[in-house]
Design a protein around this motif. Structure first.
Motif, PDB file in Angstrom:
ATOM      1  N   HIS A 212       0.858  -1.184   0.000  1.00  0.00           N
ATOM      2  CA  HIS A 212       0.000   0.000   0.000  1.00  0.00           C
ATOM      3  C   HIS A 212       0.890   1.228   0.000  1.00  0.00           C
ATOM      4  O   HIS A 212       1.784   1.368   0.847  1.00  0.00           O
ATOM      5  N   VAL A 309      -8.548   0.533   2.769  1.00  0.00           N
ATOM      6  CA  VAL A 309      -9.257   0.774   1.511  1.00  0.00           C
ATOM      7  C   VAL A 309     -10.284  -0.326   1.313  1.00  0.00           C
ATOM      8  O   VAL A 309      -9.970  -1.519   1.426  1.00  0.00           O
ATOM      9  N   ASP A 313     -13.241  -0.227  -3.875  1.00  0.00           N
ATOM     10  CA  ASP A 313     -12.536   0.992  -4.269  1.00  0.00           C
ATOM     11  C   ASP A 313     -11.089   0.731  -4.647  1.00  0.00           C
ATOM     12  O   ASP A 313     -10.368   1.647  -5.032  1.00  0.00           O
ATOM     13  N   ALA A 314     -10.641  -0.523  -4.528  1.00  0.00           N
ATOM     14  CA  ALA A 314      -9.215  -0.828  -4.701  1.00  0.00           C
ATOM     15  C   ALA A 314      -8.891  -1.483  -6.026  1.00  0.00           C
ATOM     16  O   ALA A 314      -7.748  -1.820  -6.291  1.00  0.00           O
TER      17      ALA A 314
END
Length: 326
Positions: A212, A309, A313-314
């Motif tokens: 990330h 997240v 949305d990822a």
């Protein structure tokens, strides 16, 4: 087998200024990555879009020189010898023009000083033997994907880096490739797979690397990551007769649909606790359970907990192509 220590690489990103139109700043890339990859293991490399997965794959493949840090492969010293021991399959290779798969493989064997016998063996291994002498321009995307895998296996590399290897494959070809990956790992290969398809990764990978914003935020088996992140274990119970004394516990509880033969069912979030005889006694010694099992850790749960997240949305797909077709 393969180790990264303090590996850092950041892309220069153009940021023009009034009197310096050529000015750049450092982009994201990867920062201070420490990982040790073991032989015989399959690693799932996951993270939201832009997490640094592709950059990490190219660093491991030796395609990008590190700004700082080092990469080490057991028994290999020079960057050239390390690259020779690593097979890298990009997400998409633009196979086109004239020529057959056999021509491509034989040409690559000649360039690398490998016996042309390897070309036929790998074409057979990846299921292209029946179409090896057909023009590549007639190949489907799945067949081109198989050809990419065959070229990745040239030279019998110790480490395989596979970026979205199941893309474009039908359900039969996906199953065959999954079996092949497991067989290669059983022979001692170290395999890293990057994919946005979580269902496929859960079936393939033994361990996971979660990225990330350029950082490695979690690594290990799913249950290890779950424990490290403090994710609550989930238990499903169902039964007949008296209801469990849930209101007398501190456990988070959700009522769920019952199965045939059940009169009640609940999902319990154990808040880091392990199911124990004492916990069962607290729910009621007279309880007649018909269902009592802990839900396995899901990859999407771990990713959301590690990155903050939400999966939708990822840029991930939860179901594989096979699952979504059913």
């Amino acid at each position: 087998m393969l180790e990264l220590r303090s590996a850092t690489f950041r892309y220069p990103v153009r940021r023009p200024q009034r009197f310096r139109p050529w000015a750049t700043v450092l982009g994201q890339g990867i920062r201070n990555i420490d990982i040790s990859l073991e032989s015989g293991s399959v690693y799932g490399l996951v993270g939201p879009n832009g997490a640094g997965k592709s950059t990490l794959m190219q660093v491991l493949a030796g395609l990008i020189d590190l700004d700082q840090g080092e990469i080490e492969l057991v028994g290999k010293k020079s960057p050239e010898s390390i690259r020779e021991s690593i097979g890298y399959m990009p997400e998409r290779v633009s196979w086109g023009g004239s020529g057959t798969a056999r021509h491509v493989m034989q040409r690559l064997c000649s360039m690398r000083g490998i016996s042309s016998k390897s070309a036929d063996e790998l074409l057979n291994l990846t299921g292209l033997e029946q179409r090896a002498d057909d023009e590549i321009r007639t190949y489907s995307q799945g067949m081109k994907q198989r050809l990419s895998l065959a070229t990745t296996l040239l030279g019998d590399p110790n480490v395989l880096l596979l970026d979205e290897p199941l893309n474009g494959l039908d359900s039969v070809a996906q199953s065959a490739l999954c079996i092949l990956i497991k067989q290669l790992a059983a022979k001692g290969k170290c395999i890293v797979i990057s994919s946005h398809n979580l269902s496929d990764l859960e079936k393939l990978a033994d361990k996971f690397l979660l990225m990330h914003n350029g950082d490695l935020v979690a690594k290990g088996r799913l249950d290890e990551i779950e424990r490290d992140l403090g994710i609550k274990p989930i238990l499903e119970i169902g039964g007949v007769g008296p209801l469990p004394h849930i209101e007398n516990t501190t456990i988070e509880v959700k009522e769920i649909p019952i199965f045939d033969g059940e009169e009640w069912a609940y999902r319990l979030h154990l808040d880091g606790q392990d199911w124990s005889t004492e916990m069962r006694q607290n729910l009621g010694s007279e309880i007649n359970f018909t269902r009592l099992h802990r839900l396995p850790t899901r990859l999407e749960t771990v990713i959301s907990a590690a990155t903050g997240v939400e999966i939708e949305d990822a840029g991930f797909s939860i179901l594989s192509e096979v699952d979504s077709d059913d």
